[in-house]
Write an enzyme that holds these catalytic residues in place. Structure first.
Site, short mmCIF file in Angstrom:
data_model
loop_
_atom_site.label_atom_id
_atom_site.label_comp_id
_atom_site.label_asym_id
_atom_site.label_seq_id
_atom_site.Cartn_x
_atom_site.Cartn_y
_atom_site.Cartn_z
N LYS A 147 -21.96 -8.76 18.22
CA LYS A 147 -22.99 -9.75 18.48
C LYS A 147 -24.22 -8.41 17.86
O LYS A 147 -24.03 -7.91 18.92
CB LYS A 147 -22.76 -10.04 20.29
CG LYS A 147 -21.78 -11.26 20.42
CD LYS A 147 -22.53 -11.31 21.63
CE LYS A 147 -21.43 -12.21 22.79
NZ LYS A 147 -21.45 -12.31 23.65
N GLY A 174 -16.88 0.69 23.70
CA GLY A 174 -15.57 1.20 23.95
C GLY A 174 -14.59 0.73 22.82
O GLY A 174 -13.65 0.95 23.15
N GLY A 195 -21.24 0.63 27.69
CA GLY A 195 -22.61 0.35 28.19
C GLY A 195 -24.18 0.83 28.34
O GLY A 195 -24.46 0.92 27.66
N ARG A 207 -9.54 8.55 30.66
CA ARG A 207 -10.66 8.57 31.64
C ARG A 207 -10.48 10.03 33.20
O ARG A 207 -11.30 10.61 33.01
CB ARG A 207 -10.66 7.65 32.20
CG ARG A 207 -11.93 6.46 31.77
CD ARG A 207 -12.67 5.33 31.91
NE ARG A 207 -13.14 4.91 30.90
CZ ARG A 207 -13.59 3.64 31.15
NH1 ARG A 207 -13.24 2.64 32.24
NH2 ARG A 207 -13.87 2.93 30.21
P1 ADP Z 1 -18.15 -1.87 20.69
O1 ADP Z 1 -17.13 -2.43 22.15
O2 ADP Z 1 -16.99 -0.57 20.28
O3 ADP Z 1 -19.42 -1.66 21.47
P2 ADP Z 1 -18.42 -4.70 20.30
O4 ADP Z 1 -17.74 -5.25 21.72
O5 ADP Z 1 -19.52 -4.96 19.84
O6 ADP Z 1 -18.19 -2.98 20.03
O7 ADP Z 1 -17.68 -5.52 19.41
C1 ADP Z 1 -16.09 -5.68 19.60
C2 ADP Z 1 -16.07 -6.87 18.64
O8 ADP Z 1 -16.30 -6.90 17.49
C3 ADP Z 1 -13.94 -6.91 18.83
O9 ADP Z 1 -13.55 -7.56 19.52
C4 ADP Z 1 -14.07 -7.33 16.89
O10 ADP Z 1 -13.06 -7.82 17.22
C5 ADP Z 1 -15.32 -7.53 16.66
N1 ADP Z 1 -15.81 -7.94 15.66
C6 ADP Z 1 -16.01 -6.73 14.99
N2 ADP Z 1 -16.44 -7.63 13.32
C7 ADP Z 1 -16.43 -8.90 13.45
C8 ADP Z 1 -16.32 -10.42 12.55
N3 ADP Z 1 -17.03 -9.81 11.31
N4 ADP Z 1 -16.22 -11.26 12.99
C9 ADP Z 1 -15.58 -11.61 13.98
N5 ADP Z 1 -15.98 -10.44 15.00
C10 ADP Z 1 -15.60 -9.88 15.01
MG MG Z 2 -16.89 -3.73 23.57
#
Ligand code: ADP
Ligand code: MG
Length: 393
Positions: free
Chosen positions: A197, A350, A373, A36
């Site tokens: 989620k 992230g 976010g 960063r």
């Molecule tokens: P980002 O930060 O890239 O936007 P998120 O915060 O939405 O992504 O989600 C990341 C998390 O999703 C990781 O900790 C990963 O382990 C979890 N994840 C991905 N696939 C699954 C799954 N099938 N079941 C449970 N958790 C999952």
């Molecule tokens: Mg995340």
């Protein structure tokens, strides 16, 4: 409306407050990952080369309005000074007479780093008086903290009421790159969404359904959609209260130009432990203790063929539990397909960025957003408060 940046104005001899995102991970009082800080260097170097007096400010961690000794900015000053090869004068205050005095003694080309903005309660509450005090020693406000642009804080929004406000080079690049897929994208445009989620990302799903030619879904994100199609999904993680939402998104997708593509097969396991026994199942067969932990090989193949024929790809969220190998395989194979393809790729989130970093693939992606976010809200089509207050071109 495009926003003014530091390239559009004269900064010579001006006292410039640069709001940066130096919210870096620390390890025993040292910066563990300086990504960063490095992201803001072009803006810092540009401003110094144009004769500005540079006052830097950032938040670090979550001190919640009080001074926390482990969250002082000293490790950042040290790292920054190392990266720039010149002294960075760190001060223990954010506003007040000592700051005013230190700024009055600065020469063009000097750098002063203020203390952690979130030591002050007024920062997160966007207190007017605190914002005014922040603006007191400065002629110009430059925001380069894209990752905090979705928050209306004193140092991202409030201060702009008192002095002219423009974008730094990183902020400018984020806006330009993230807009590419929203305005006039190259087609076919493929959106890929994963992560944990659906509830975090409902508006992004809807936006990409309007914009993309196909939306590929994996990770925990896909589970409520597969469940809405009548699969039990066994012990898989998903938000049970989102079945209705998933159903309505499926029916919206049937009316839209965008194809919603869900996994045909999944890697399943009974526990999230490294190298825990796993197998491949079709969604219809997943029951009992089995939980989906990654996309399966048929799905990787199907996603890959969409990727190969895409002109542009936007991707948020990992496609499996990448922290627990080998359940990082789906994410890693899809990343490699993207790198191999001719498509221009933009990645945000992230966890996904961390996954690509640890796979050593981040350098080969077209653009990696520094926001979490903020990137999602930008893609939703929201006007981020920290961008809104910047002057129009
Ligand atoms: P980002 O930060 O890239 O936007 P998120 O915060 O939405 O992504 O989600 C990341 C998390 O999703 C990781 O900790 C990963 O382990 C979890 N994840 C991905 N696939 C699954 C799954 N099938 N079941 C449970 N958790 C999952
Ligand atoms: Mg995340």
């Amino acid at each position: 409306m495009p926003k003014k940046s530091i390239a559009d104005i004269d900064v010579n001899q001006k006292n410039v407050l640069l709001r940066a995102d130096f919210n870096v991970p620390l390890d025993q009082g040292r910066v563990r990952d300086d990504t960063r800080i490095r992201a803001v260097l072009p803006t810092i170097e540009y401003l110094l080369s144009k004769g500005a007096k540079l006052i830097l400010a950032s938040h670090l961690g979550r001190p919640k309005g009080k001074s926390v000794s482990e969250l002082k900015m000293d490790p950042v000053a040290l790292k920054l000074s190392e990266l720039l090869g010149k002294p960075v004068n760190k001060i223990g205050q954010i506003v007040g007479p000592q700051v005013l005095k230190a700024v009055s003694e600065m020469q063009s080309g000097d750098i002063l780093l203020l203390e952690n903005l979130r030591f002050e309660k007024g920062e997160e509450s966007n207190d007017r008086e605190f914002a005014r005090q922040l603006s007191e020693p400065i002629d110009l406000f430059v925001n380069d903290a894209f990752g905090t642009a979705h928050r209306a804080h004193a140092s991202t929004v409030g201060v702009a009421a008192y002095v002219p406000a423009v974008a730094g080079l990183l902020m400018e690049k984020e806006i330009e790159e993230l807009s590419r897929c929203l305005e006039n994208p190259r087609r076919p445009l493929t959106a890929i969404l994963g992560g944990a989620k659906v509830s975090d990302k409902i508006n992004v799903i809807r936006r990409f359904l309007e914009l993309a030619d196909q939306l590929l879904m994996g990770g925990g994100m896909a589970n409520p959609f597969l469940a809405a199609r009548g699969n039990s999904m066994g012990n898989s993680f998903y938000e049970k209260d989102l079945l209705e939402t998933a159903l309505s998104i499926i029916s919206e997708s049937e009316k839209s130009q965008c194809r919603l593509v869900l996994p045909d097969d999944l890697v399943v396991s009974k526990a999230l432990k490294e190298n825990n026994p796993s197998k491949v199942m079709v969604p219809e067969d997943i029951d009992g203790d089995w939980q989906a932990v990654d996309i399966g090989p048929q799905t990787v193949k199907k996603f890959s063929s969409y990727i190969a024929s895409s002109a542009m790809i936007v991707w948020n969220g990992p496609l499996g539990v990448f922290e627990v190998p080998p359940f990082d395989q789906g994410t890693s194979q899809i990343a490699r397909e993207i790198v191999k393809s001719d498509a221009y790729s933009v990645v945000g989130g992230g966890d996904l960025v961390a996954a690509l970093d640890s796979l050593g693939l981040a350098g080969d992606i077209g653009f990696i957003s520094t926001g979490g976010g903020a990137t999602l809200e930008f893609w939703e089509g929201k006007e981020l408060p920290g961008i809104k207050v910047l002057e129009d071109k």
